[in-house]
Design a protein around this motif. Structure first.
Motif, short mmCIF file in Angstrom:
data_model
loop_
_atom_site.label_atom_id
_atom_site.label_comp_id
_atom_site.label_asym_id
_atom_site.label_seq_id
_atom_site.Cartn_x
_atom_site.Cartn_y
_atom_site.Cartn_z
N ILE A 127 0.83 -1.21 0.00
CA ILE A 127 0.00 0.00 0.00
C ILE A 127 0.87 1.25 0.00
O ILE A 127 2.04 1.22 0.37
CB ILE A 127 -0.97 0.05 1.19
CG1 ILE A 127 -0.22 0.28 2.51
CG2 ILE A 127 -1.80 -1.23 1.27
CD1 ILE A 127 -1.14 0.67 3.66
N VAL A 196 -6.64 1.12 3.16
CA VAL A 196 -7.14 1.26 1.80
C VAL A 196 -8.67 1.37 1.81
O VAL A 196 -9.25 2.19 1.09
CB VAL A 196 -6.67 0.07 0.94
CG1 VAL A 196 -7.30 0.13 -0.45
CG2 VAL A 196 -5.15 0.06 0.82
N SER A 202 -3.74 3.41 -1.20
CA SER A 202 -4.12 2.68 -2.41
C SER A 202 -3.26 1.43 -2.55
O SER A 202 -2.18 1.34 -1.98
CB SER A 202 -3.93 3.55 -3.66
OG SER A 202 -4.74 4.69 -3.63
N LEU A 203 -3.78 0.48 -3.30
CA LEU A 203 -2.97 -0.68 -3.67
C LEU A 203 -1.80 -0.19 -4.52
O LEU A 203 -1.99 0.59 -5.45
CB LEU A 203 -3.81 -1.68 -4.47
CG LEU A 203 -3.06 -2.87 -5.08
CD1 LEU A 203 -2.63 -3.84 -3.99
CD2 LEU A 203 -3.95 -3.58 -6.11
N GLY A 206 -0.71 1.00 -7.93
CA GLY A 206 -1.82 1.86 -8.32
C GLY A 206 -2.48 1.41 -9.60
O GLY A 206 -1.81 0.97 -10.54
N ASP A 242 -9.60 -1.24 -2.50
CA ASP A 242 -9.25 -0.08 -3.34
C ASP A 242 -10.39 0.25 -4.30
O ASP A 242 -10.81 1.42 -4.42
CB ASP A 242 -7.96 -0.39 -4.10
CG ASP A 242 -7.40 0.80 -4.84
OD1 ASP A 242 -8.14 1.41 -5.65
OD2 ASP A 242 -6.22 1.14 -4.65
N TRP A 246 -12.76 3.63 -4.24
CA TRP A 246 -12.81 4.49 -5.42
C TRP A 246 -14.25 4.66 -5.92
O TRP A 246 -14.72 5.76 -6.16
CB TRP A 246 -11.93 3.90 -6.52
CG TRP A 246 -11.92 4.66 -7.81
CD1 TRP A 246 -12.80 4.54 -8.85
CD2 TRP A 246 -10.99 5.67 -8.20
NE1 TRP A 246 -12.48 5.39 -9.87
CE2 TRP A 246 -11.36 6.11 -9.51
CE3 TRP A 246 -9.87 6.23 -7.61
CZ2 TRP A 246 -10.65 7.08 -10.19
CZ3 TRP A 246 -9.17 7.21 -8.30
CH2 TRP A 246 -9.55 7.63 -9.58
N ALA A 253 -9.67 8.74 -1.31
CA ALA A 253 -9.87 8.09 -2.61
C ALA A 253 -10.90 8.87 -3.42
O ALA A 253 -10.78 9.00 -4.65
CB ALA A 253 -10.33 6.65 -2.42
#
Length: 317
Positions: A127, A196, A202-203, A206, A242, A246, A253
């Motif tokens: 992450i 996350v 984020s992972l 990305g 993630d 999003w 995010a």
């Protein structure tokens, strides 16, 4: 090894801390009987034996002083880890000592003596801020909030890279179950995944969310193929967190998505301005300007129209 939400099967043993009960002193007074001095002496001896806590122990139990507290002992191996174990064990149990951005310092008991301790620093694996600059600074604060100093944690270490068998300084960290000590069986989602899920990270590296990018499922497969074997069970849960953050615009995010959408919208407007309403070169709606004049090369004046009237299909003319 099963997924991060299920029990792990590490080498070594699970540890349970069972404090023996603190012996309580009991005071007796000999009853008054019309007996002779011998009877009084016998009662005095019995009272003395009952009064001694050393004779009231459970066989094999550890000695507990009258000044001991009820706070639990620190987590870790029953007699502490050896330094070799700290180098080679994938799963360790310790206590958070400090946080420096996304680097977590965890303290461990060692078996050199009763008070020996050491600490190791770990980066949260898989992450980061990735392509979302809005996460860069706040991520450190989010890690501090997720892992308060003094927290008992299970540290699941991962290798330095996919091709390596040597454990590195990246890890997935799990908090202990509420009201319990951490053990070498990881509990619940990792803190990595939780950060996350709340939109604070984020992972890595990305997702590419451009219209012409590979499908997210393909990108996840690419990540899974590139990580060490110890990290593989964590890829799917973190990727799912993630995507959900999003899609639902959770935390930072959501800020990153809004920024990305603004950039994408401006790029589309630029394409339409250069290549017409459809944004595609070499179509009937292309405007009559140098960006769309065939054969035009800057500075030459050449092209199919001759004499400086040439056209250029490149946006870099």
């Amino acid at each position: 090894m099963s997924g991060p939400h299920g029990p792990y099967q590490p080498s070594g043993q699970s540890f349970e801390w069972n404090r023996p009960p603190v012996p309580q002193k009991r005071w007796t007074k000999p009853r008054l009987f019309a007996v002779g001095a011998v009877g009084v002496l016998i009662f005095a001896i019995i009272g003395s034996c009952i009064d001694s806590p050393s004779d009231n122990k459970t066989p094999g139990a550890a000695t507990v002083s009258d000044t001991s507290t009820t706070s639990p002992p620190p987590p870790g191996a029953a007699d502490g880890y050896t330094f070799d174990e700290l180098d080679t064990k994938q799963i360790l149990v310790g206590t958070v000592e400090s946080i420096s951005f996304s680097e977590v310092s965890v303290g461990f008991e060692v078996d050199e003596d009763d008070t020996a301790k050491t600490s190791m620093d770990f980066e949260l694996a898989l992450i980061g801020a990735a392509k979302c600059y809005a996460m860069s600074e706040p991520l450190g604060k989010a890690v501090v909030e997720a892992l308060p100093v003094g927290s008992h944690v299970t540290v699941v270490r991962t290798a330095e890279k996919a091709s390596s068998t040597e454990l590195g300084d990246e890890a997935f960290i799990h908090l202990a179950a509420p009201g319990n000590m951490a053990t070498d069986t990881a509990f619940g989602p990792s803190v990595n995944e939780q950060l996350v899920a709340q939109g604070s990270a984020s992972l890595m590296p990305g997702f590419d969310r451009a219209p012409d990018a590979p499908a997210l499922s393909v990108q996840i497969e690419t990540v899974r193929a590139s990580v060490p074997v110890q990290s593989e069970p964590y890829v799917d849960p973190i990727a799912a967190a993630d995507i959900k953050a999003w899609d639902e615009r959770v935390g930072l995010a959501g800020v990153c998505r809004a920024s990305w959408e603004k950039i994408a919208r401006e790029a589309e407007e630029s394409q339409r301005r250069i290549y017409g309403p459809d944004g595609i070169p070499d179509t009937d709606d292309d405007p009559n300007n140098n960006y769309n004049v065939p054969g035009y090369v800057p500075g030459t004046g050449g092209g199919s129209g001759g004499g400086g009237g040439g056209f250029c299909r490149s946006r870099f003319c």
